[in-house]
Design a protein around this motif. Structure first.
Motif, mmCIF file in Angstrom:
data_model
loop_
_atom_site.group_PDB
_atom_site.id
_atom_site.type_symbol
_atom_site.label_atom_id
_atom_site.label_comp_id
_atom_site.label_asym_id
_atom_site.label_seq_id
_atom_site.Cartn_x
_atom_site.Cartn_y
_atom_site.Cartn_z
ATOM 1 N N VAL A 171 -5.079 11.252 1.285
ATOM 2 C CA VAL A 171 -4.996 10.178 2.280
ATOM 3 C C VAL A 171 -3.529 9.834 2.518
ATOM 4 N N ARG A 172 -3.139 9.850 3.795
ATOM 5 C CA ARG A 172 -1.768 9.492 4.144
ATOM 6 C C ARG A 172 -1.783 8.543 5.339
ATOM 7 N N TRP A 173 -0.786 7.652 5.359
ATOM 8 C CA TRP A 173 -0.641 6.734 6.476
ATOM 9 C C TRP A 173 0.558 7.177 7.305
ATOM 10 N N GLN A 174 0.281 7.514 8.554
ATOM 11 C CA GLN A 174 1.327 7.990 9.447
ATOM 12 C C GLN A 174 1.325 7.113 10.689
ATOM 13 N N GLU A 175 2.432 6.409 10.889
ATOM 14 C CA GLU A 175 2.560 5.500 12.034
ATOM 15 C C GLU A 175 1.385 4.543 12.098
ATOM 16 N N ARG A 176 1.089 3.949 10.928
ATOM 17 C CA ARG A 176 0.049 2.928 10.776
ATOM 18 C C ARG A 176 -1.353 3.460 11.027
ATOM 19 N N LYS A 177 -1.486 4.792 11.063
ATOM 20 C CA LYS A 177 -2.799 5.417 11.182
ATOM 21 C C LYS A 177 -3.104 6.180 9.904
ATOM 22 N N VAL A 178 -4.361 6.144 9.492
ATOM 23 C CA VAL A 178 -4.745 6.842 8.281
ATOM 24 C C VAL A 178 -5.182 8.256 8.633
ATOM 25 N N VAL A 179 -4.699 9.212 7.874
ATOM 26 C CA VAL A 179 -5.028 10.620 8.080
ATOM 27 C C VAL A 179 -5.611 11.169 6.784
ATOM 28 N N MET A 193 0.838 -1.193 0.000
ATOM 29 C CA MET A 193 0.000 0.000 0.000
ATOM 30 C C MET A 193 0.877 1.249 0.000
ATOM 31 N N PRO A 194 0.613 2.236 -0.865
ATOM 32 C CA PRO A 194 1.439 3.449 -0.890
ATOM 33 C C PRO A 194 1.223 4.282 0.368
ATOM 34 N N ASP A 195 2.192 5.170 0.637
ATOM 35 C CA ASP A 195 2.091 6.028 1.817
ATOM 36 C C ASP A 195 1.081 7.143 1.618
ATOM 37 N N GLN A 196 0.715 7.422 0.364
ATOM 38 C CA GLN A 196 -0.194 8.531 0.091
ATOM 39 C C GLN A 196 -1.004 8.250 -1.164
ATOM 40 N N VAL A 197 -2.317 8.513 -1.101
ATOM 41 C CA VAL A 197 -3.192 8.482 -2.273
ATOM 42 C C VAL A 197 -4.123 9.673 -2.166
ATOM 43 N N ASN A 198 -4.665 10.068 -3.284
ATOM 44 C CA ASN A 198 -5.683 11.116 -3.261
ATOM 45 C C ASN A 198 -6.678 10.865 -4.381
#
Length: 779
Positions: A130-138, A1-6
């Motif tokens: 959409v970004r994943w930071q420390e296994r949390k979605v933001v 899974m990528p670190d960022q999608v939009n």
């Protein structure tokens, strides 16, 4: 899974898994294929009063409900402290709400869909980063403008009556990249040479091929004309008959059906990862109006071309094509798809819906939804100011706020009438006078140092408010959209801003309060009346006013350029007066803006028919168009009403033009009546009316068009009719298709021609009888 999608939030779904729920958002990126974003273990929340916590816990224990209760720094509009009620599933929250209601315990905001709440609390409307930071979605709001894959769908069947399952002849699909038509042949030797057509031996084979095509094309958006309640419903019924799953969504998901509680005769559908847009609903959502919303009528008006088969007997013609000319059937089916695509493109309907989504958070396929849009924008801001919203229907005040102010008109024919119009009057009142639910709650609770008085007991906080700021931002964005000539965005903003007053005055809105709506409309009355007084102090006469406009008679001979100059000066002076008045009287900055809108060279304000009192919302005038040519404008008169004949419209337009231009209108009237009785205007005597409900539902009052429809159904007893064309004959109403009797010219003279002539003759001093009696035939 990528670190960022939009991407653009195309659809939002709620999926129950065990005792928890998942929010699934299908995101369409700028480039590429739509993909799902799953938010797991997201609780659904409602709010209860802190004083009810012990009682709520008792109900939860008694009925074995699981929920968490947390104290919060929130309160209701009555300043009562609130607590959060958190459930693992939205369905569980709704069950608890119903159980608590039986005990007299209220729950706030339990009706908000978890997916909508998740987005609105993050101020996300349509585009998302959409970004994943420390296994949390933001998730954060972001503008994403993808190229949607749009597919048009249309089916052809045998004659269809609601409640029946017609034969399925063909299914057509068309996008800007490809076309496909599948049809069921009646016999092995039946052929079709159309390059996009594929023959199948059974309906089941056709249906399976259709599903394969949807999967291959993989559209983001499916469009059509009455596509949900006809095309997709018929296909669903065939799937049920064949024992097939109607798998049309992404990830092999079946279409999901539901009926709105207030429209049980209509169906809506959800398709995983795809949006269905009906052309008729989209037109109405964008406030386009047509005499007929039939595809052929709209296409002819918008595109200048229509369906390949026209008229009242298309069903029979389609059946004949299916038997005898499959090439033409395929061409007809495909052309219907293309017409829908072209209408969407020509009117920029998808662009409008995208802009509306960005402004309001409403999904592309949401019909109406003004209250939902208001909540999406308002609720997160309200929460951050420490309040929860009232429940729908909780307002106990039962008085009604008035509508817009309409002045008594001064009837007559005038020369040089100016129209001054307040730009977005109600939104500007909200901005200027700080009309706001949150601001009113603060002021009524005595939390404002210097409250501003509204109407019917309303008070508003001058500094603490939400709605005025929202409108200010929307107004600035609309001005920018106009500069950029972004018509879809400008139209979307206009509709949204103008809906805010109606929402505050609607029982369907959680923020409904008649004190709010009265503080808007009654202030509008005050503004219009004061503006009239100032204009007359300047030496001009106001002959009419309606909600946000005043009609000013100059009362002196001026040319067009001089009238324009006077109009602009009047608008400037009024704006200055309002700025000074509001600053002096209320210590407020004015957001009111009156504009000079129109110069009528000649203007008619008629009377109420049969009376001397001036009418309202009905007038006619002559302006100068962009080519400096005289142009007639009608408001509320016969020329713009669909329930009058072409005879009446042509007569009114020509008569008024001649009167306004001071041409010989008397000779015209005489010759017009003579041509009527000579039978030279017979093709203009047809009434065309829509039936808003089935013929059999008209019981007490049966108007002429329903009488005609009943006669029509005597010839076609198994067919339903939505529009009827009829004429008045010496033997009464008769459908055009089955007219047998002679036309009743006396009826048309008395009911169509005379009222139009007498409305203007009362000001010219003419007698309709004197002008026409010599043209009447001797009986």
């Amino acid at each position: 899974m990528p670190d960022q999608v939009n991407g653009f939030v195309l659809t939002r779904e709620l999926i129950y898994q065990g005792d928890s729920q998942t929010l699934r958002f299908w995101l369409k990126p700028r480039d590429g294929t739509c993909q799902p974003l799953d938010i797991t273990a997201e609780a659904s929340v409602g709010f209860i009063r802190s004083e009810d916590i012990d009682r709520v816990k008792g109900v939860l224990r008694q009925q074995s409900f699981e929920a968490d209760i947390r104290t919060l720094k929130l309160k209701d509009f009555n300043q009562q402290p609130m607590a959060g009620l958190y459930c693992r599933q939205w369905a569980q929250l709704r069950k608890i709400t119903r159980a608590l209601a039986k005990k007299g315990i209220r729950v706030w905001e339990d009706d908000i869909h978890p997916g909508d709440r998740y987005l609105m609390e993050r101020f996300i409307t349509a585009g998302v980063d959409v970004r994943w930071q420390e296994r949390k979605v933001v998730l954060r709001p972001m503008e994403v403008r993808p190229e949607f894959d749009v597919l048009s769908l249309d089916i052809e069947t045998s004659f269809w009556e609601p409640g029946t399952l017609p034969e399925l002849y063909s299914i057509a699909l068309a996008s800007r990249k490809r076309q496909w038509v599948g049809w069921v042949r009646q016999q092995a030797q039946q052929q079709c040479s159309h390059g996009d057509a594929q023959a199948y031996d059974t309906v089941e084979q056709l249906f399976r091929a259709f599903l394969d095509q949807i999967e291959q094309i993989n559209p983001d958006i499916i469009v059509g004309w009455n596509v949900v309640n006809f095309d997709l419903r018929i296909l669903q019924q065939w799937a049920d008959k064949l024992g097939l799953d109607f798998v049309i969504g992404r990830d092999q998901q079946m279409i999901r059906w539901f009926q709105p509680f207030d429209h049980r005769d209509q169906w809506r559908c959800d398709i995983s990862g795809r949006v269905v847009l009906d052309g008729i609903d989209s037109l109405r959502t964008a406030f386009y109006q047509f005499d007929s919303y039939a595809l052929d009528a709209v296409a002819n008006e918008v595109l200048g071309r229509g369906k390949l088969l026209a008229g009242d007997h298309r069903a029979e013609a389609i059946e004949q094509l299916y038997r005898e000319d499959t090439d033409q059937l395929v061409a007809y089916n495909l052309e219907d798809c293309v017409l829908v695509l072209d209408i969407f493109d020509q009117l920029k309907l998808l662009d409008f819906l995208v802009e509306r989504s960005y402004l309001t958070g409403l999904s592309l396929d949401r019909i109406g939804g003004s209250a939902a849009a208001f909540s999406h924008l308002y609720l997160p801001r309200l929460h951050r100011n420490g309040y929860v919203a009232p429940s729908v229907g909780s307002q106990v005040l039962n008085f009604h706020s008035p509508g817009g102010y309409v002045m008594d008109s001064v009837p007559g024919i005038y020369q040089n009438v100016l129209v001054l119009d307040f730009k977005s009057l109600y939104p500007s009142i909200i901005q200027t006078f700080c009309v706001d639910p949150y601001g009113m709650a603060e002021a009524l609770a005595g939390l404002s140092n210097d409250p501003l008085e509204g109407f019917d007991g309303a008070l508003f906080d001058r500094q603490r408010h939400i709605l005025p700021g929202l409108i200010r931002d929307l107004s600035a964005r609309r001005d920018q959209a106009k500069l950029q000539k972004n018509q879809p965005l400008s139209q979307a903003i206009k509709i949204i801003m103008n809906s805010f007053y109606g929402i505050l005055g609607s029982h369907l809105c959680r923020f409904y309060d008649p004190r709010l709506s009265s503080s808007i409309t009654k202030r509008g009355h005050q503004i219009l009346q004061q503006s009239k007084q100032w204009i007359e102090q300047m030496g001009y006469q106001v002959i009419y006013g309606d909600t946000d406009s005043v009609f000013v008679w100059i009362e002196k001979e001026v040319d067009h350029d001089q009238a324009m100059s006077i109009g602009k000066q009047l608008a400037h002076d009024l704006n200055l007066r309002w700025q000074q008045e509001l600053l002096k009287r209320y210590q407020l900055d004015s957001y009111l803006e009156i504009q000079f809108e129109t110069h009528y060279l000649r203007f008619l304000m008629p009377t109420i028919r049969g009376e001397n009192t001036g009418s309202k919302k009905r007038y006619a005038g002559m302006i100068v168009d962009d080519q400096q040519q005289p142009k007639l404008v009608f408001k509320g008169l016969e020329s713009v009403r669909s329930d009058w004949t072409a005879l009446a419209k042509i007569f009114q337009q020509n008569l008024y033009r001649k009167v306004f231009l001071k041409q010989d209108y008397r000779q015209y009237v005489s010759e017009f009546v003579q041509s009527l009785f000579a039978g030279q205007s017979d093709d203009l005597l047809v009434y065309r009316r829509r039936l808003r409900k089935p013929v059999e539902q008209y019981q007490k009052n049966v108007p002429p068009h329903v009488q005609a429809a009943r006669l029509w159904q005597q010839h076609y007893p198994n067919r339903r009719i939505n529009r009827i064309e009829y004429v008045m004959t010496v033997n009464g109403v008769e459908p055009v298709e089955f007219q047998q009797s002679a036309l009743d010219y006396d009826f048309y003279l008395e009911k169509q021609v005379r009222p139009i002539a007498e409305a203007i003759f009362m000001f010219t001093g003419d007698s309709f009888a004197d002008l026409t009696e010599k043209q009447m035939p001797l009986l």
